[in-house]
Design an enzyme around this catalytic site. Structure first.
Site, PDB file in Angstrom:
ATOM      1  NE  ARG A 113      66.176-112.970  30.353  1.00  0.00           N
ATOM      2  CZ  ARG A 113      66.156-113.528  29.169  1.00  0.00           C
ATOM      3  NH1 ARG A 113      66.634-112.879  28.123  1.00  0.00           N
ATOM      4  NH2 ARG A 113      65.670-114.735  28.987  1.00  0.00           N
ATOM      5  CB  THR A 160      59.698-105.958  29.890  1.00  0.00           C
ATOM      6  OG1 THR A 160      60.522-106.230  31.041  1.00  0.00           O
ATOM      7  CG2 THR A 160      58.320-105.488  30.349  1.00  0.00           C
ATOM      8  CG  ASP A 180      66.946-120.358  33.910  1.00  0.00           C
ATOM      9  OD1 ASP A 180      67.898-120.202  34.704  1.00  0.00           O
ATOM     10  OD2 ASP A 180      65.984-119.584  33.853  1.00  0.00           O
ATOM     11  CG  ASP A 217      65.635-122.338  36.860  1.00  0.00           C
ATOM     12  OD1 ASP A 217      65.710-121.738  37.949  1.00  0.00           O
ATOM     13  OD2 ASP A 217      64.682-122.200  36.074  1.00  0.00           O
TER      14      ASP A 217
HETATM   15  C1  PRP Z   1      69.941-114.811  33.234  1.00  0.00           C
HETATM   16  C2  PRP Z   1      71.424-114.770  33.019  1.00  0.00           C
HETATM   17  C3  PRP Z   1      71.679-113.301  32.775  1.00  0.00           C
HETATM   18  C4  PRP Z   1      70.454-112.896  32.044  1.00  0.00           C
HETATM   19  C5  PRP Z   1      70.799-112.793  30.592  1.00  0.00           C
HETATM   20  O1  PRP Z   1      69.601-114.412  34.509  1.00  0.00           O
HETATM   21  O2  PRP Z   1      72.153-115.278  34.087  1.00  0.00           O
HETATM   22  O3  PRP Z   1      71.852-112.552  33.951  1.00  0.00           O
HETATM   23  O4  PRP Z   1      69.464-113.918  32.250  1.00  0.00           O
HETATM   24  O5  PRP Z   1      69.740-112.289  29.881  1.00  0.00           O
HETATM   25  P1  PRP Z   1      69.796-110.882  29.150  1.00  0.00           P
HETATM   26  O6  PRP Z   1      71.092-110.818  28.422  1.00  0.00           O
HETATM   27  O7  PRP Z   1      68.613-110.933  28.234  1.00  0.00           O
HETATM   28  O8  PRP Z   1      69.674-109.811  30.194  1.00  0.00           O
HETATM   29  P2  PRP Z   1      68.098-114.459  35.043  1.00  0.00           P
HETATM   30  O9  PRP Z   1      67.415-113.159  34.810  1.00  0.00           O
HETATM   31  O10 PRP Z   1      67.417-115.682  34.519  1.00  0.00           O
HETATM   32  O11 PRP Z   1      68.278-114.557  36.606  1.00  0.00           O
HETATM   33  P3  PRP Z   1      68.915-115.733  37.488  1.00  0.00           P
HETATM   34  O12 PRP Z   1      70.373-115.807  37.167  1.00  0.00           O
HETATM   35  O13 PRP Z   1      68.673-115.251  38.879  1.00  0.00           O
HETATM   36  O14 PRP Z   1      68.199-117.020  37.195  1.00  0.00           O
HETATM   37  N1  URA Z   2      69.157-116.631  30.629  1.00  0.00           N
HETATM   38  C1  URA Z   2      69.425-117.961  30.636  1.00  0.00           C
HETATM   39  O1  URA Z   2      69.685-118.523  31.698  1.00  0.00           O
HETATM   40  N2  URA Z   2      69.435-118.619  29.480  1.00  0.00           N
HETATM   41  C2  URA Z   2      69.178-118.026  28.296  1.00  0.00           C
HETATM   42  O2  URA Z   2      69.190-118.706  27.269  1.00  0.00           O
HETATM   43  C3  URA Z   2      68.873-116.663  28.311  1.00  0.00           C
HETATM   44  C4  URA Z   2      68.888-115.989  29.481  1.00  0.00           C
END
Ligand code: PRP
Ligand code: URA
Length: 208
Positions: free
Chosen positions: A103, A107, A199, A202
């Site tokens: 994400r 945005t 997160d 993380d």
């Molecule tokens: C997180 C999560 C989803 C997304 C959800 O990933 O694992 O993929 O956010 O958010 P959304 O519904 O608003 O799209 P992130 O972008 O943090 O990436 P990561 O898993 O690599 O940490």
């Molecule tokens: N991605 C995450 O990992 N946690 C949230 O709460 C939203 C998006």
């Protein structure tokens, strides 16, 4: 219209509470994701087609069944990775196709960075795996990628969803059923689910 299944299973509720706890360390966090995914998979796979077969027991021939459709597990990198192992143990014949999205912090729109899907679809049922359905942008984008690929049956499996994410996904893709452990209250101003678990990437990978 899409069906949204929210688990009511006591083990899911218990384990999800441990998962949310800010004191839960990455090792335990990964274990819990794996265990909850197995429990959710029971429901999400309940309509898989089976073909009749027979099996030789030590005493007789017995009627039996085998999974009929090729199944794809589609983890969204990174956080979806932790959901693969548990469900893959249940369906070792499944193919795993990774989709890389993150994400954009400003945005909140998904940015695609990895996709090695072959030209033609190789599976008939796709289970998208991602613990968090927040704005729904990442899930909607992944469904678009899979539909462009030619997948015709797609389901989304997650752990925690925001009402905003469910509305977005089911409006854009009313043919995609959703299986989650909980639906939380709302998103905060940074697009994080409240109360959520923080997160998910993380916390799994110790990068927070
Ligand atoms: C997180 C999560 C989803 C997304 C959800 O990933 O694992 O993929 O956010 O958010 P959304 O519904 O608003 O799209 P992130 O972008 O943090 O990436 P990561 O898993 O690599 O940490
Ligand atoms: N991605 C995450 O990992 N946690 C949230 O709460 C939203 C998006």
């Amino acid at each position: 219209m899409a069906q949204v299944y929210v688990s009511d299973h006591p083990l899911v509720k218990h384990k999800l509470t441990l998962l949310r706890n800010k004191e839960t360390d990455p090792k335990k966090f990964r274990e819990l994701i794996r265990e909850i995914t197995i429990l959710l998979a029971y429901e999400a796979t309940s309509d898989l087609e089976v073909a009749a077969t027979t099996v030789e027991t030590p005493l007789q021939t017995a009627p039996g069944f085998k999974l009929k459709e090729p199944i794809g597990l589609i983890p969204i990198l990174r956080a979806g990775l932790g959901m693969v192992e548990g469900i893959w143990e249940m369906i070792p014949s499944a193919e795993v196709w990774h989709i890389g999205l993150f994400r954009d912090e400003q945005t909140l729109r998904p940015v695609a960075y990895y996709n090695r899907l072959p030209v033609d679809p190789t599976v008939s049922v796709c289970l998208i795996l991602d613990p968090m359905l927040a704005t729904g942008g990442s899930a909607v984008k992944t469904v678009e990628i899979l539909k462009t690929w030619g997948a015709n049956r797609i389901k989304f499996m997650g752990l925690i969803a925001a009402p905003e994410g469910i509305a977005h996904l089911t409006t854009q893709h009313p043919d995609v059923d959703v299986y989650v452990a909980a639906v939380d209250t709302c998103l905060n101003e940074h697009g994080y689910i409240l109360p959520g678990l923080g997160d998910a990437g993380d916390r799994q990978f110790g990068t927070g």
